[in-house]
Design a protein around this motif. Structure first.
Motif, PDB file in Angstrom:
ATOM      1  N   UNK A   1       0.823  -1.220   0.000  1.00 28.77           N
ATOM      2  CA  UNK A   1       0.000   0.000   0.000  1.00 28.77           C
ATOM      3  C   UNK A   1       0.853   1.265   0.000  1.00 28.77           C
ATOM      4  N   UNK A   2       2.170   1.088  -0.126  1.00 29.50           N
ATOM      5  CA  UNK A   2       3.082   2.221   0.022  1.00 29.50           C
ATOM      6  C   UNK A   2       3.178   3.075  -1.238  1.00 29.50           C
ATOM      7  N   UNK A   3       3.046   2.457  -2.411  1.00 33.92           N
ATOM      8  CA  UNK A   3       3.214   3.176  -3.663  1.00 33.92           C
ATOM      9  C   UNK A   3       2.090   2.800  -4.625  1.00 33.92           C
ATOM     10  N   UNK A   4       1.737   3.740  -5.485  1.00 34.16           N
ATOM     11  CA  UNK A   4       0.861   3.406  -6.599  1.00 34.16           C
ATOM     12  C   UNK A   4       1.724   2.773  -7.684  1.00 34.16           C
ATOM     13  N   UNK A   5       1.081   2.116  -8.639  1.00 36.55           N
ATOM     14  CA  UNK A   5       1.829   1.511  -9.747  1.00 36.55           C
ATOM     15  C   UNK A   5       2.602   2.581 -10.512  1.00 36.55           C
ATOM     16  N   UNK A   6       2.010   3.738 -10.689  1.00 38.76           N
ATOM     17  CA  UNK A   6       2.681   4.830 -11.396  1.00 38.76           C
ATOM     18  C   UNK A   6       3.930   5.271 -10.641  1.00 38.76           C
ATOM     19  N   UNK A   7       3.834   5.403  -9.329  1.00 42.66           N
ATOM     20  CA  UNK A   7       4.984   5.816  -8.527  1.00 42.66           C
ATOM     21  C   UNK A   7       6.086   4.764  -8.551  1.00 42.66           C
ATOM     22  N   UNK A   8       5.707   3.530  -8.786  1.00 43.93           N
ATOM     23  CA  UNK A   8       6.642   2.404  -8.773  1.00 43.93           C
ATOM     24  C   UNK A   8       7.276   2.160 -10.135  1.00 43.93           C
ATOM     25  N   UNK A   9       6.828   2.870 -11.156  1.00 42.28           N
ATOM     26  CA  UNK A   9       7.245   2.551 -12.520  1.00 42.28           C
ATOM     27  C   UNK A   9       8.737   2.778 -12.761  1.00 42.28           C
ATOM     28  N   UNK A  10       9.361   3.644 -11.981  1.00 39.77           N
ATOM     29  CA  UNK A  10      10.791   3.873 -12.202  1.00 39.77           C
ATOM     30  C   UNK A  10      11.623   2.618 -11.932  1.00 39.77           C
ATOM     31  N   UNK A  11      11.021   1.611 -11.307  1.00 40.07           N
ATOM     32  CA  UNK A  11      11.714   0.351 -11.041  1.00 40.07           C
ATOM     33  C   UNK A  11      11.381  -0.723 -12.071  1.00 40.07           C
ATOM     34  N   UNK A  12      10.662  -0.357 -13.113  1.00 39.89           N
ATOM     35  CA  UNK A  12      10.191  -1.344 -14.097  1.00 39.89           C
ATOM     36  C   UNK A  12      11.321  -2.077 -14.801  1.00 39.89           C
ATOM     37  N   UNK A  13      12.504  -1.503 -14.809  1.00 34.75           N
ATOM     38  CA  UNK A  13      13.626  -2.123 -15.501  1.00 34.75           C
ATOM     39  C   UNK A  13      14.092  -3.434 -14.903  1.00 34.75           C
ATOM     40  N   UNK A  14      13.636  -3.778 -13.698  1.00 38.64           N
ATOM     41  CA  UNK A  14      14.092  -5.033 -13.095  1.00 38.64           C
ATOM     42  C   UNK A  14      13.274  -6.232 -13.566  1.00 38.64           C
ATOM     43  N   UNK A  15      12.188  -5.975 -14.314  1.00 38.00           N
ATOM     44  CA  UNK A  15      11.359  -7.065 -14.850  1.00 38.00           C
ATOM     45  C   UNK A  15      11.506  -7.124 -16.366  1.00 38.00           C
ATOM     46  N   UNK A  16      11.784  -8.308 -16.880  1.00 39.95           N
ATOM     47  CA  UNK A  16      11.979  -8.472 -18.319  1.00 39.95           C
ATOM     48  C   UNK A  16      10.718  -8.165 -19.111  1.00 39.95           C
ATOM     49  N   UNK A  17       9.550  -8.286 -18.484  1.00 38.17           N
ATOM     50  CA  UNK A  17       8.294  -8.006 -19.174  1.00 38.17           C
ATOM     51  C   UNK A  17       8.067  -6.509 -19.382  1.00 38.17           C
ATOM     52  N   UNK A  18       8.707  -5.689 -18.550  1.00 34.38           N
ATOM     53  CA  UNK A  18       8.487  -4.243 -18.610  1.00 34.38           C
ATOM     54  C   UNK A  18       9.782  -3.449 -18.801  1.00 34.38           C
ATOM     55  N   UNK A  19      10.903  -4.146 -18.834  1.00 32.78           N
ATOM     56  CA  UNK A  19      12.180  -3.474 -19.004  1.00 32.78           C
ATOM     57  C   UNK A  19      12.874  -3.897 -20.280  1.00 32.78           C
ATOM     58  N   UNK A  20      14.036  -3.338 -20.531  1.00 30.13           N
ATOM     59  CA  UNK A  20      14.843  -3.723 -21.691  1.00 30.13           C
ATOM     60  C   UNK A  20      16.313  -3.577 -21.331  1.00 30.13           C
ATOM     61  N   UNK A  21      17.136  -4.316 -22.047  1.00 32.54           N
ATOM     62  CA  UNK A  21      18.582  -4.272 -21.836  1.00 32.54           C
ATOM     63  C   UNK A  21      19.190  -3.190 -22.730  1.00 32.54           C
ATOM     64  N   UNK A  22      20.018  -2.351 -22.143  1.00 36.27           N
ATOM     65  CA  UNK A  22      20.708  -1.327 -22.930  1.00 36.27           C
ATOM     66  C   UNK A  22      22.213  -1.576 -22.993  1.00 36.27           C
ATOM     67  N   UNK A  23      22.708  -2.498 -22.154  1.00 37.54           N
ATOM     68  CA  UNK A  23      24.141  -2.810 -22.198  1.00 37.54           C
ATOM     69  C   UNK A  23      24.396  -4.203 -21.621  1.00 37.54           C
ATOM     70  N   UNK A  24      25.203  -4.971 -22.322  1.00 35.56           N
ATOM     71  CA  UNK A  24      25.765  -6.218 -21.798  1.00 35.56           C
ATOM     72  C   UNK A  24      27.277  -6.087 -21.904  1.00 35.56           C
TER      73      UNK A  24
END
Length: 238
Positions: free
Chosen positions: A45-68
């Motif tokens: 209950x601490x964050x809304x999904x919108x407030x949490x979106x800056x962490x989306x990069x940790x999920x492959x379904x919502x993030x993308x790789x920019x460097x290997x």
């Protein structure tokens, strides 16, 4: 630890990821709803999904790789040399394809192993999932279907440090600090990557950070095996 792996057979790696879209508003309504459901447990209950979106990069379904970034040891004049290179850019399909070519051409032998910190929980599955999304055939070293645990060609320095204590987590920064390894986190950390990518548009800064992490993983494995750390002069960009 007296590890029996031959260093020259190991490919060390690290990845950097960001949310697929810069802002919450750029997601479709469907994806917003799916992200809300995906992150419900983490957000509570601490964050809304919108407030949490800056962490989306940790999920492959919502993030993308920019460097290997990858590193591998070679013997030069009886001394170890660590060679480092990176696949990076805005075109994820291209960098994943280039990484696959490296694995298929140079690290597909039975004795070849991939190594990363927390790689089994993050780097390896993230790369595999993004490849599937992009319709890229998985290289042998990432295709784990039907393999027994002891047949998986992956080393995870975090797993080695746990010594069976599976509730234990140690960050790369903490581990390098206690082992006397130069810190790779002397510029940015993972929480800042998305802002550097989308706001600063400074991909080279991210690549440098990713390569430092890769070098740190290689140094950690040396320390685990009670070997001398490799010196800066023997780390070569290729």
């Amino acid at each position: 630890m007296n590890l029996t792996y031959k260093l020259n057979n190991i490919l060390f790696l690290d990845i950097e990821t960001v949310p697929q879209e810069e802002s919450w508003e750029q997601l479709s309504k469907e994806m917003q709803g799916l992200f809300e459901k995906k992150t419900q447990y983490q957000r509570k209950e601490e964050f809304t999904a919108e407030q949490f979106y800056d962490r989306a990069g940790i999920w492959a379904e919502f993030g993308k790789i920019i460097c290997i970034s990858v590193g591998y040891f070679v013997d030069v004049d009886t001394k170890k040399q660590l060679r480092v290179t990176s696949f990076f850019g805005d075109d994820e399909h291209k960098l994943l394809t280039e990484f696959k070519v490296l694995l298929d051409k140079h690290f597909a032998k039975k004795d070849n192993i991939l190594c990363a910190h927390n790689g089994k929980e993050f780097d390896f599955p993230f790369i595999a999932r993004r490849m599937i999304i992009h319709k890229i055939d998985l290289p042998k070293k990432l295709n784990l279907f039907g393999k027994k645990p002891w047949e998986v060609p992956h080393i995870d320095t975090l797993e080695l440090w746990k010594f069976g204590d599976f509730k234990h987590y140690t960050s790369l920064k903490l581990l390098t600090s206690i082992l006397g390894i130069p810190s790779p986190k002397d510029d940015i950390d993972g929480s800042e990557v998305a802002a550097v990518y989308y706001k600063e548009k400074n991909l080279q800064r991210i690549v440098a950070y990713c390569e430092k992490d890769t070098i740190a993983v290689a140094q950690i494995l040396l320390r685990f095996n009670n070997e001398d750390l490799i010196e800066d002069k023997d780390i070569v960009s290729v």
